[in-house]
Design an enzyme around this catalytic site. Structure first.
Site, PDB file in Angstrom:
ATOM      1  N   LYS A 232      53.017  61.396 120.226  1.00 24.58           N
ATOM      2  CA  LYS A 232      54.323  62.039 120.455  1.00 24.58           C
ATOM      3  C   LYS A 232      54.180  63.565 120.422  1.00 24.58           C
ATOM      4  CE  LYS A 232      58.613  63.199 120.522  1.00 24.58           C
ATOM      5  NZ  LYS A 232      59.415  63.145 121.750  1.00 24.58           N
ATOM      6  N   CYS A 286      62.690  70.083 120.543  1.00 25.86           N
ATOM      7  CA  CYS A 286      61.437  69.315 120.626  1.00 25.86           C
ATOM      8  C   CYS A 286      60.224  70.182 120.966  1.00 25.86           C
ATOM      9  CB  CYS A 286      61.589  68.195 121.652  1.00 25.86           C
ATOM     10  SG  CYS A 286      62.795  66.961 121.163  1.00 25.86           S
TER      11      CYS A 286
HETATM   12  N1  LIG Z   1      67.439  64.843 120.479  1.00 31.24           N
HETATM   13  C1  LIG Z   1      66.375  64.568 121.236  1.00 31.24           C
HETATM   14  O1  LIG Z   1      66.398  64.763 122.449  1.00 31.24           O
HETATM   15  C2  LIG Z   1      65.137  63.979 120.630  1.00 31.24           C
HETATM   16  C3  LIG Z   1      64.149  63.456 121.497  1.00 31.24           C
HETATM   17  C4  LIG Z   1      63.016  62.871 120.932  1.00 31.24           C
HETATM   18  C5  LIG Z   1      62.876  62.827 119.542  1.00 31.24           C
HETATM   19  N2  LIG Z   1      63.841  63.368 118.733  1.00 31.24           N
HETATM   20  C6  LIG Z   1      63.647  63.275 117.292  1.00 31.24           C
HETATM   21  O2  LIG Z   1      64.537  62.283 116.777  1.00 31.24           O
HETATM   22  C7  LIG Z   1      64.901  62.626 115.434  1.00 31.24           C
HETATM   23  C8  LIG Z   1      66.422  62.659 115.340  1.00 31.24           C
HETATM   24  O3  LIG Z   1      66.876  63.676 116.190  1.00 31.24           O
HETATM   25  P1  LIG Z   1      68.385  63.763 116.690  1.00 31.24           P
HETATM   26  O4  LIG Z   1      68.382  64.712 117.842  1.00 31.24           O
HETATM   27  O5  LIG Z   1      68.960  62.403 116.880  1.00 31.24           O
HETATM   28  O6  LIG Z   1      69.069  64.447 115.419  1.00 31.24           O
HETATM   29  P2  LIG Z   1      70.632  64.688 115.178  1.00 31.24           P
HETATM   30  O7  LIG Z   1      70.729  65.886 114.341  1.00 31.24           O
HETATM   31  O8  LIG Z   1      71.377  64.600 116.477  1.00 31.24           O
HETATM   32  O9  LIG Z   1      71.081  63.400 114.333  1.00 31.24           O
HETATM   33  C9  LIG Z   1      70.587  63.100 113.083  1.00 31.24           C
HETATM   34  C10 LIG Z   1      71.670  62.327 112.326  1.00 31.24           C
HETATM   35  O10 LIG Z   1      71.103  61.892 111.092  1.00 31.24           O
HETATM   36  C11 LIG Z   1      72.109  62.001 110.096  1.00 31.24           C
HETATM   37  N3  LIG Z   1      71.421  61.985 108.804  1.00 31.24           N
HETATM   38  C12 LIG Z   1      70.696  62.958 108.206  1.00 31.24           C
HETATM   39  N4  LIG Z   1      70.179  62.518 107.047  1.00 31.24           N
HETATM   40  C13 LIG Z   1      70.585  61.231 106.908  1.00 31.24           C
HETATM   41  C14 LIG Z   1      70.382  60.225 105.926  1.00 31.24           C
HETATM   42  N5  LIG Z   1      69.635  60.451 104.833  1.00 31.24           N
HETATM   43  N6  LIG Z   1      70.961  59.026 106.093  1.00 31.24           N
HETATM   44  C15 LIG Z   1      71.731  58.769 107.190  1.00 31.24           C
HETATM   45  N7  LIG Z   1      71.959  59.685 108.156  1.00 31.24           N
HETATM   46  C16 LIG Z   1      71.379  60.887 108.016  1.00 31.24           C
HETATM   47  C17 LIG Z   1      72.839  63.272 110.448  1.00 31.24           C
HETATM   48  O11 LIG Z   1      74.124  63.312 109.846  1.00 31.24           O
HETATM   49  C18 LIG Z   1      72.889  63.165 111.977  1.00 31.24           C
HETATM   50  O12 LIG Z   1      74.063  62.507 112.424  1.00 31.24           O
HETATM   51  C19 LIG Z   1      64.241  63.973 115.143  1.00 31.24           C
HETATM   52  O13 LIG Z   1      63.027  63.748 114.487  1.00 31.24           O
HETATM   53  C20 LIG Z   1      63.977  64.543 116.535  1.00 31.24           C
HETATM   54  O14 LIG Z   1      62.904  65.438 116.532  1.00 31.24           O
HETATM   55  C21 LIG Z   1      64.969  63.914 119.256  1.00 31.24           C
END
Ligand SMILES: NC(=O)c1ccc[n+]([C@@H]2O[C@H](COP(=O)([O-])OP(=O)(O)OC[C@H]3O[C@@H](n4cnc5c(N)ncnc54)[C@H](O)[C@@H]3O)[C@@H](O)[C@H]2O)c1
Length: 437
Positions: A232, A286
């Site tokens: 990744k 990212c």
């Molecule tokens: N957004 C993208 O395009 C993308 C693409 C690939 C990978 N990622 C990865 O995916 C992961 C999540 O990213 P995202 O964009 O969805 O983040 P985000 O900030 O949109 O969402 C994360 C959610 O997790 C919740 N949260 C935080 N701590 C928590 C806990 N202990 N228990 C329950 N809920 C909790 C937050 O309130 C939030 O709603 C990250 O590691 C990111 O790097 C994101």
């Protein structure tokens, strides 16, 4: 002639999709953000019972109302149906399930080391609800070794379980499955993209593969967790290094009097060359973040990856330098800053190099009138909201009487012929996106 009953039954059977191989009936998605919520809705639409968990009460309430707290095409339809049919329920705290998917944030902290506190908190919250035979999958983008670390924390909290069942204690299966979707196409790419699944044991990897196979039509490759974690990070680092190369090449081309975009377009006619585009820097959650996790894992070896980050992070200052040089001598320069989002046609202003450029221009040129144009925003983002001399305007107002236009994001709105002509007629243009060529 109508087929006989037996043949007809066989035809029907052949047309039916194969039943899911997974034994999972209830899946719990921890973290209902850009990744977790679409994943939860997708599992729910494929017959699984889904529990969505988020620490943000507003997110829980919105999801339970069948509404999406994030803008993503098609997600509202999936969500409304899943909630209406009782397939998806959101909660503020975890509950028992067959499989748990952790999709919480993994930002970096000061010094670029990964902040794994969200994963640790998620592990603490699900540990009391785990049962023998459960599957835990980490989806958050993470430094190599994070899945094993997560598993160690779960084992500390649940000494009655083991990771392989070898010592007589029932097994908890732990795997890693990173996400590759692009916002704006998440609901399509969740299904069509190929996936990599890494298991702490071969059985954990197979169980995770079978779970994703409920909706993934792309290939699902199975490997170990460190390989999946590094894969990744390698994907986004590849793009970061390639963009850094394009940015460096653009600087060289400009010094030599060549058009960088023409050089890249011509080079890309080579069948084995694919150079990405230069720009004002790299933004988003990212590509500008993940390479640091490789640097953190092997600082002595990841020299190119680190340099790429440094090259791309230096781009905003290069743009500021070009603009300040172009307006030098003007007592009160009028500057049209076109685009604040980190890339074309998205509304995401977080970690955007365009915002950084405008912020630094305001500091470098305290007498300037900077008219920022962002078709996808109704207000200036936080770092610019209080900046003296910066205001959000429409394109026509920004360009009226402007001494210089700086193109920071190549939104479709700016690519329209009339807009391009208006931008090109500014007395000076710093075009970081090749919009006018
Ligand atoms: N957004 C993208 O395009 C993308 C693409 C690939 C990978 N990622 C990865 O995916 C992961 C999540 O990213 P995202 O964009 O969805 O983040 P985000 O900030 O949109 O969402 C994360 C959610 O997790 C919740 N949260 C935080 N701590 C928590 C806990 N202990 N228990 C329950 N809920 C909790 C937050 O309130 C939030 O709603 C990250 O590691 C990111 O790097 C994101």
């Amino acid at each position: 002639m109508a087929p006989d009953t037996k043949t007809s039954r066989l035809l029907t059977l052949a047309a039916e999709p194969a039943p899911p191989r997974t034994a999972v009936r209830t899946v719990e998605v921890v973290g209902l953000g850009y990744i977790g919520l679409p994943t939860a809705a997708m599992f729910a639409s494929h017959g699984l019972q889904v529990i969505g968990v988020d620490i943000n009460p507003a997110t829980v309430a919105t999801v339970n109302a069948g509404l999406s707290p994030i803008a993503e095409p098609d997600l509202p339809t999936y969500l409304a149906t899943a909630v209406r049919d009782g397939q998806l329920v959101a909660r503020a705290t975890p509950a028992p399930a067959d499989a748990f998917i952790i999709a919480v944030p993994t930002p970096y902290q000061e010094g670029h080391a990964a902040d794994l506190s969200y994963i640790a908190a998620a592990a603490r919250s699900i540990a009391p609800h785990l049962a023998p035979g459960n599957l835990v999958i980490l989806e958050s983008t993470s430094p190599p070794g994070t899945t094993r670390h997560l598993a160690s924390r779960l084992m500390e909290a649940r000494p009655d379980l083991s990771l392989d069942g070898a010592d007589g204690r029932p097994a908890l299966h732990v795997a890693y499955c990173p996400e590759r979707v692009i916002p704006g196409r998440t609901m399509v790419e969740l299904v069509t993209n190929s996936r990599v699944v890494g298991g702490l044991t071969p059985q954990a990897a197979e169980l995770a593969r079978d779970l994703y196979a409920t909706f993934v039509s792309g290939d699902i490759a199975v490997t170990d967790t460190v390989t999946a974690e590094l894969t990744k990070l390698a994907e986004n680092s590849f793009r970061d290094v390639n963009i850094a190369f394009a940015n460096e090449l653009a600087g060289v081309a400009e010094r030599l009097g060549a058009d960088p975009w023409e050089v890249i377009a011509l080079a890309n006619r080579h069948p084995r060359v694919s150079i990405l585009q230069p720009g004002p820097g790299v933004g988003g959650h990212c590509i500008a973040v993940d390479p640091w996790f490789i640097v953190e894992a092997a600082p002595d070896l990841a020299r190119l990856v680190r340099t790429a980050r440094e090259v791309n992070d230096a781009q905003p200052n290069r743009v500021v330098g070009a603009v300040t040089a172009a307006v030098a001598g003007l007592a009160r320069p009028q500057i049209a800053a076109l685009g604040l989002a980190f890339k074309a046609d998205v509304d995401d202003l977080c970690d955007s190099p365009a915002v950084t450029v405008v912020e630094r221009l305001a500091a470098a040129l305290p007498t300037a009138d900077i008219r920022a144009v962002e078709p996808h925003a109704t207000a200036l983002p936080e770092p610019l909201a209080g900046a003296a001399g910066v205001r959000l305007t429409g394109l026509d107002e920004a360009l009226a009487g402007a001494d210089l236009a700086v193109v920071l994001t190549d939104h479709s709105e700016f690519r329209a012929p009339a807009a391009r002509a208006a931008i090109a007629s500014a007395p000076a243009v710093v075009d970081t996106r090749g919009l006018l060529r």
